[in-house]
Design a protein around this motif. Structure first.
Motif, short mmCIF file in Angstrom:
data_model
loop_
_atom_site.label_atom_id
_atom_site.label_comp_id
_atom_site.label_asym_id
_atom_site.label_seq_id
_atom_site.Cartn_x
_atom_site.Cartn_y
_atom_site.Cartn_z
N ARG A 124 0.83 -1.20 0.00
CA ARG A 124 0.00 0.00 0.00
C ARG A 124 0.88 1.26 0.00
O ARG A 124 1.97 1.26 0.57
N PRO A 125 0.38 2.33 -0.62
CA PRO A 125 1.14 3.58 -0.60
C PRO A 125 1.05 4.24 0.77
O PRO A 125 0.10 4.01 1.53
N GLY A 126 2.03 5.08 1.08
CA GLY A 126 1.92 5.89 2.28
C GLY A 126 0.91 6.98 2.03
O GLY A 126 0.74 7.44 0.90
N TYR A 127 0.21 7.42 3.07
CA TYR A 127 -0.81 8.44 2.85
C TYR A 127 -0.99 9.32 4.10
O TYR A 127 -0.66 8.93 5.22
N GLU A 128 -1.52 10.50 3.84
CA GLU A 128 -1.86 11.45 4.90
C GLU A 128 -3.22 12.04 4.58
O GLU A 128 -3.52 12.34 3.42
N VAL A 129 -4.06 12.20 5.60
CA VAL A 129 -5.37 12.80 5.43
C VAL A 129 -5.48 13.99 6.38
O VAL A 129 -5.23 13.85 7.58
N SER A 130 -5.84 15.13 5.83
CA SER A 130 -5.97 16.32 6.67
C SER A 130 -7.37 16.92 6.51
O SER A 130 -7.96 16.88 5.43
N LYS A 131 -7.88 17.48 7.62
CA LYS A 131 -9.20 18.12 7.62
C LYS A 131 -9.03 19.63 7.79
O LYS A 131 -8.15 20.08 8.51
N SER A 132 -9.88 20.38 7.12
CA SER A 132 -9.84 21.83 7.24
C SER A 132 -11.21 22.39 6.88
O SER A 132 -12.14 21.64 6.59
N PHE A 144 -6.40 14.42 0.68
CA PHE A 144 -5.76 13.11 0.70
C PHE A 144 -4.44 13.21 -0.06
O PHE A 144 -4.42 13.66 -1.20
N GLU A 145 -3.36 12.80 0.59
CA GLU A 145 -2.03 12.83 -0.04
C GLU A 145 -1.44 11.43 0.00
O GLU A 145 -1.22 10.87 1.07
N LEU A 146 -1.21 10.85 -1.18
CA LEU A 146 -0.71 9.48 -1.27
C LEU A 146 0.67 9.47 -1.92
O LEU A 146 0.89 10.16 -2.92
N GLY A 193 -8.71 2.49 0.14
CA GLY A 193 -10.02 3.12 0.25
C GLY A 193 -10.12 3.94 1.52
O GLY A 193 -9.58 3.55 2.57
N PHE A 194 -10.82 5.08 1.43
CA PHE A 194 -11.02 5.97 2.58
C PHE A 194 -12.52 6.09 2.84
O PHE A 194 -13.30 6.40 1.94
N LYS A 195 -12.90 5.86 4.08
CA LYS A 195 -14.31 5.94 4.48
C LYS A 195 -14.63 7.38 4.85
O LYS A 195 -14.05 7.95 5.77
N ILE A 196 -15.56 7.99 4.12
CA ILE A 196 -15.90 9.40 4.34
C ILE A 196 -17.42 9.53 4.46
O ILE A 196 -18.17 8.64 4.05
N PRO A 197 -17.92 10.65 5.02
CA PRO A 197 -19.37 10.83 5.15
C PRO A 197 -20.08 10.78 3.80
O PRO A 197 -19.57 11.28 2.79
N ASN A 198 -21.25 10.18 3.78
CA ASN A 198 -22.06 10.09 2.56
C ASN A 198 -22.88 11.37 2.41
O ASN A 198 -24.10 11.38 2.59
N GLU A 199 -22.21 12.45 2.11
CA GLU A 199 -22.83 13.75 1.95
C GLU A 199 -22.46 14.34 0.60
O GLU A 199 -21.44 13.95 0.01
N PRO A 200 -23.30 15.25 0.08
CA PRO A 200 -23.02 15.84 -1.24
C PRO A 200 -21.65 16.51 -1.28
O PRO A 200 -21.23 17.17 -0.33
N ILE A 201 -20.96 16.33 -2.41
CA ILE A 201 -19.63 16.90 -2.61
C ILE A 201 -19.72 18.04 -3.61
O ILE A 201 -20.39 17.93 -4.64
N ASP A 202 -19.07 19.14 -3.28
CA ASP A 202 -19.07 20.32 -4.15
C ASP A 202 -18.11 20.07 -5.31
O ASP A 202 -16.91 19.93 -5.12
N ARG A 203 -18.66 20.04 -6.53
CA ARG A 203 -17.83 19.78 -7.71
C ARG A 203 -17.62 21.04 -8.55
O ARG A 203 -17.23 20.95 -9.72
N LYS A 217 6.32 11.97 -6.96
CA LYS A 217 5.53 10.74 -6.95
C LYS A 217 4.47 10.80 -5.85
O LYS A 217 4.26 9.86 -5.08
N VAL A 218 3.77 11.94 -5.83
CA VAL A 218 2.73 12.18 -4.82
C VAL A 218 1.43 12.57 -5.52
O VAL A 218 1.41 13.45 -6.38
N PHE A 219 0.35 11.88 -5.16
CA PHE A 219 -0.98 12.18 -5.69
C PHE A 219 -1.78 12.87 -4.59
O PHE A 219 -1.86 12.39 -3.47
N THR A 220 -2.36 14.02 -4.93
CA THR A 220 -3.14 14.79 -3.96
C THR A 220 -4.55 15.01 -4.49
O THR A 220 -4.74 15.34 -5.66
N LEU A 221 -5.53 14.82 -3.61
CA LEU A 221 -6.93 15.07 -3.96
C LEU A 221 -7.58 15.85 -2.83
O LEU A 221 -7.49 15.46 -1.67
N THR A 222 -8.21 16.97 -3.19
CA THR A 222 -8.89 17.81 -2.20
C THR A 222 -10.36 17.93 -2.58
O THR A 222 -10.69 18.19 -3.74
#
Length: 233
Positions: A124-132, A144-146, A193-203, A217-222
């Protein structure tokens, strides 16, 4: 209500006769109206809004001018056949690998979506998850930073992501509809896989952003949640 009076072949005061084209158009209008009422676009993993403001179907590689047009497309034979092929392919790969909870990555070629070559997984890749929170809207935000340090040629691969409902996954039982799962795949690493709230996401632009840094070699998703709309029923 559709006006069927004064049509060719109809009697005065009668309902009239619909042509094949009119009948097909009415059918598509009904499907579009039904889809607008029942489908949550925020949960559609194949919908992507590009920088021009139009919509793309990542499954069929088609372009659409607005949401209604895209929803009409999802009810068509091409999209439904694509969903069936995708489900059959993932089920077959899961049986071959002896598991059911890992999403196999797909790659796009000139002939469409093809199965990725089977390779030995390297963990598995290393990862970090931050909330803001968004400083302007105060909306909750997850980043999410992988890290994929052992990739031989990071320019030839692109980490992929998709959302999975609680009823698709087979890791946690019984499924909890209050949560959904964000899956990230990058062969030959294992999918995480990351378990997150089942709420609408702003796209909207700038609210759902992904980036692949080939040098680090880092993938980031916000992603940002849509505040004030509650959970999906």
């Amino acid at each position: 209500m559709v006006d069927r009076q004064n049509r060719v072949g109809s009697k005065f005061g009668g309902g009239g006769v619909s042509s094949a084209q009119q009948t097909e158009r009415e059918r598509k209008d009904r499907l579009r109206a039904l889809a607008l009422e029942t489908i949550d676009l925020a949960k559609d993993p194949y919908l992507m809004r590009n920088h021009l403001g139009t919509y793309e179907c990542k499954l069929c590689l088609t372009l659409h001018t607005n949401e209604a047009n895209y929803l009409s497309h999802t009810q068509g034979k091409k999209h439904q056949a694509g969903l069936a092929r995708r489900a059959a392919m993932e089920a077959k790969l899961a049986r071959q690998r002896g598991d059911t909870d890992v999403l196999m990555p797909l790659r796009t070629t000139a002939s469409g979506l093809q199965r990725a070559e089977t390779k030995v997984k390297i963990g598995r890749p290393g990862y970090e998850v931050s909330k803001s929170r968004d400083p302007e809207t105060n909306a909750r935000c997850l980043t999410f930073e992988l890290h994929y340090p052992e990739l031989d040629d990071p320019r030839s691969v692109q980490p992929r992501h998709r959302f999975m409902s609680a009823f698709e996954q087979r890791v946690e039982t019984p499924p909890d509809k209050n949560y959904q799962y964000l899956l990230v795949a990058c062969d030959p690493y294992e999918t995480v896989g990351f378990k997150i709230p089942n709420e609408p996401i702003d796209r909207e632009e700038g609210k759902f952003v992904s980036n692949w840094d080939v040098e680090a070699k880092v993938f980031t998703l916000t992603l940002h949640f849509l505040e004030g709309q509650g959970k999906k029923k």
